[in-house]
Design an enzyme around this catalytic site. Structure first.
Site, mmCIF file in Angstrom:
data_model
loop_
_atom_site.group_PDB
_atom_site.id
_atom_site.type_symbol
_atom_site.label_atom_id
_atom_site.label_comp_id
_atom_site.label_asym_id
_atom_site.label_seq_id
_atom_site.Cartn_x
_atom_site.Cartn_y
_atom_site.Cartn_z
ATOM 1 N N SER A 175 42.707 64.040 33.806
ATOM 2 C CA SER A 175 43.366 63.338 34.913
ATOM 3 C C SER A 175 44.627 64.044 35.395
ATOM 4 C CB SER A 175 43.647 61.885 34.545
ATOM 5 O OG SER A 175 43.981 61.760 33.206
ATOM 6 N N THR A 183 48.284 60.217 34.053
ATOM 7 C CA THR A 183 49.238 61.100 34.726
ATOM 8 C C THR A 183 50.265 61.576 33.715
ATOM 9 O OG1 THR A 183 49.043 59.940 36.802
ATOM 10 C CG2 THR A 183 51.141 61.036 36.405
ATOM 11 N N THR A 193 49.411 64.865 38.580
ATOM 12 C CA THR A 193 48.194 64.068 38.389
ATOM 13 C C THR A 193 47.122 64.474 39.393
ATOM 14 O OG1 THR A 193 47.376 61.772 38.272
ATOM 15 C CG2 THR A 193 48.916 62.263 40.033
ATOM 16 N N ARG A 215 44.151 59.659 50.204
ATOM 17 C CA ARG A 215 44.985 58.760 49.385
ATOM 18 C C ARG A 215 46.045 59.555 48.608
ATOM 19 N NH1 ARG A 215 46.221 57.900 43.597
ATOM 20 N NH2 ARG A 215 46.532 55.678 43.317
ATOM 21 N N VAL A 216 47.288 59.069 48.673
ATOM 22 C CA VAL A 216 48.368 59.625 47.857
ATOM 23 C C VAL A 216 48.861 58.482 46.983
ATOM 24 C CG1 VAL A 216 50.714 60.573 47.916
ATOM 25 C CG2 VAL A 216 49.015 61.344 49.590
ATOM 26 N N GLY A 217 49.033 58.732 45.704
ATOM 27 C CA GLY A 217 49.449 57.671 44.783
ATOM 28 C C GLY A 217 50.949 57.581 44.620
ATOM 29 N N ASP A 218 51.365 56.976 43.526
ATOM 30 C CA ASP A 218 52.785 56.776 43.249
ATOM 31 C C ASP A 218 53.462 58.035 42.713
ATOM 32 O OD1 ASP A 218 51.155 56.626 40.939
ATOM 33 O OD2 ASP A 218 52.679 55.511 39.829
ATOM 34 N N THR A 256 53.136 55.680 34.935
ATOM 35 C CA THR A 256 51.714 56.035 34.974
ATOM 36 C C THR A 256 50.911 54.751 35.140
ATOM 37 O OG1 THR A 256 49.882 57.039 33.718
ATOM 38 C CG2 THR A 256 51.606 55.992 32.420
ATOM 39 N N GLY A 257 49.768 54.832 35.784
ATOM 40 C CA GLY A 257 48.943 53.639 35.945
ATOM 41 C C GLY A 257 48.436 53.452 37.357
ATOM 42 N N ASP A 258 48.198 52.190 37.710
ATOM 43 C CA ASP A 258 47.666 51.821 39.031
ATOM 44 C C ASP A 258 48.684 52.139 40.134
ATOM 45 O OD1 ASP A 258 45.131 50.736 38.513
ATOM 46 O OD2 ASP A 258 45.981 48.795 37.954
HETATM 47 C C1 SD4 Z 1 47.938 57.390 40.563
HETATM 48 N N1 SD4 Z 1 49.530 56.765 38.889
HETATM 49 O O1 SD4 Z 1 47.604 58.317 41.277
HETATM 50 C C2 SD4 Z 1 48.483 57.683 39.182
HETATM 51 C C3 SD4 Z 1 47.348 57.648 38.223
HETATM 52 C C4 SD4 Z 1 47.729 57.374 36.810
HETATM 53 O O2 SD4 Z 1 47.248 56.637 34.745
HETATM 54 O O3 SD4 Z 1 48.842 57.450 36.390
HETATM 55 N N2 SD4 Z 1 46.862 56.973 35.990
HETATM 56 O O4 SD4 Z 1 47.821 56.205 40.892
#
Ligand code: SD4
Length: 340
Positions: A68, A200, A218, A228-231, A251-253
């Site tokens: 990931s 991440t 990540t 899509r761009v994440g956090d 890290t996460g959603d």
């Molecule tokens: C995201 N936060 O792109 C990242 C993915 C992630 O554990 O951290 N997953 O949403």
């Protein structure tokens, strides 16, 4: 040492929280030990906090940590792997970040180039890749047999799960192409990142004199909508650093977490004297109030060498591992917190 001052030193040390080991300090999300070691060695061989952060995250990128981070993971709806990364200098409050980066493996390197070679903070998509190529980064295909296989299986399974909603045909049973549906649901559900395909790297580096850098790298969310761009590349969401206080990383959603700027919140709480563990817990609780089932974790560290972490308890995720390297050991140590 006179007996009295020896005793007071012992008393002082025993009063310190368990999550304290002085400076320098490297801390990162998950059990990405080689990344921690690389950052630590870089710092201890005279590298700057930014060098340590960049090389630590780059280590994970080239190892494709847990599939990931880096190339060949988390294919999007079209089968392409795209990368997000950021680096923040807590001395100058400069940030460099890339989102939806294509064809370039070294996302954290490009993020640093954005910071050092432009006056911008965040570049995205195809234009970010062109910028990277112009800055000397090699353009390569980020697809691997593994990511191709993941993508093919997903296509063969009617593109489940996916991140579409309020579209037709029904995204729970089809691969599209999608059009907006006539009725818009008022309360939309959250598509959780697959907790078995997460991870991440978020890292905080603090040197002996308390200068702080933080950053992330990540390949985002598996089967995301292209673009899509994440956090992770968003300052205050994926990571935050302020050498007056400390740093945090998440890290996460990402789609949910970025709405709450958890890294910024944690640093601001530490600024008011909150200890790192409580700061991380408060950042998690703030998100949980609105999205009780989100998947995520935050790490926090302050400039006295204190550190902590917190995560949201959901089925399949009850504790969160993270790595710590400080002068208390000759190797990075894996720690874990129970989720709340
Ligand atoms: C995201 N936060 O792109 C990242 C993915 C992630 O554990 O951290 N997953 O949403």
């Amino acid at each position: 040492m006179p007996v009295i001052s020896f005793l007071s030193a012992v008393l002082f040390l025993s009063l310190l929280p368990p999550c304290w080991g002085g400076l320098p300090l490297v801390i990162n999300t998950w059990s990405f030990k080689d990344a921690t070691t690389t950052a630590w060695k870089t710092l201890n061989s005279g590298g700057s906090i930014l060098d340590a952060l960049e090389r630590g995250c780059a280590q994970c990128q080239s190892e494709q940590c847990d599939g990931s981070v880096g190339y060949g993971g988390s294919p999007d709806e079209k089968g392409e792997t795209t990368l997000d990364a950021m680096i923040m200098n807590g001395d100058t409050m400069e940030v460099g970040a890339v989102g939806d980066l294509r064809r370039i493996k070294d996302a954290i390197g490009v993020a640093r180039a954005v910071m050092e070679r432009t006056k911008h903070t965040l570049l995205v998509g195809e234009s970010a890749s062109i910028f990277a190529e112009n800055m000397g980064f090699a353009a390569e295909d980020l697809t691997t047999n593994k990511s191709l296989d993941m993508f093919t299986k997903w296509l063969n399974g009617n593109c489940q799960p996916n991140y579409r909603q309020n579209v037709s045909p029904d995204p729970l049973t089809s691969c599209g192409p999608y059009k907006p549906s006539a009725v818009l649901q008022q309360r939309r559900s959250v598509q959780h990142i697959d907790i078995h395909a997460h991870d991440t790297i978020g890292m905080i580096v603090i040197n002996q004199t308390g200068n702080v850098a933080a950053g992330t790298s990540t390949n985002g969310a598996k089967h995301k909508v292209p673009g899509r761009v994440g956090d992770s590349p968003i300052a205050g969401a994926g990571a935050y650093a302020d050498s007056a206080v400390g740093g945090a990383a998440a890290t996460g959603d990402g789609d949910v977490m970025m709405r709450f700027l958890p890294s910024y919140l944690a640093v601001e709480l530490m600024r008011t004297g909150t200890d790192p563990t409580t700061a991380c817990q408060t950042a998690i609780k703030r998100i949980k109030q609105h999205f009780p089932h989100f998947f995520g974790a935050v790490i926090c560290a302050n400039t006295t060498g204190g550190y902590g972490a917190a995560c949201n308890k959901v089925p399949g995720f009850s504790s969160f591992p993270f790595m710590v390297y400080n002068l208390q050991s000759t190797d990075p140590v894996q720690r874990a917190v129970d989720c709340i």
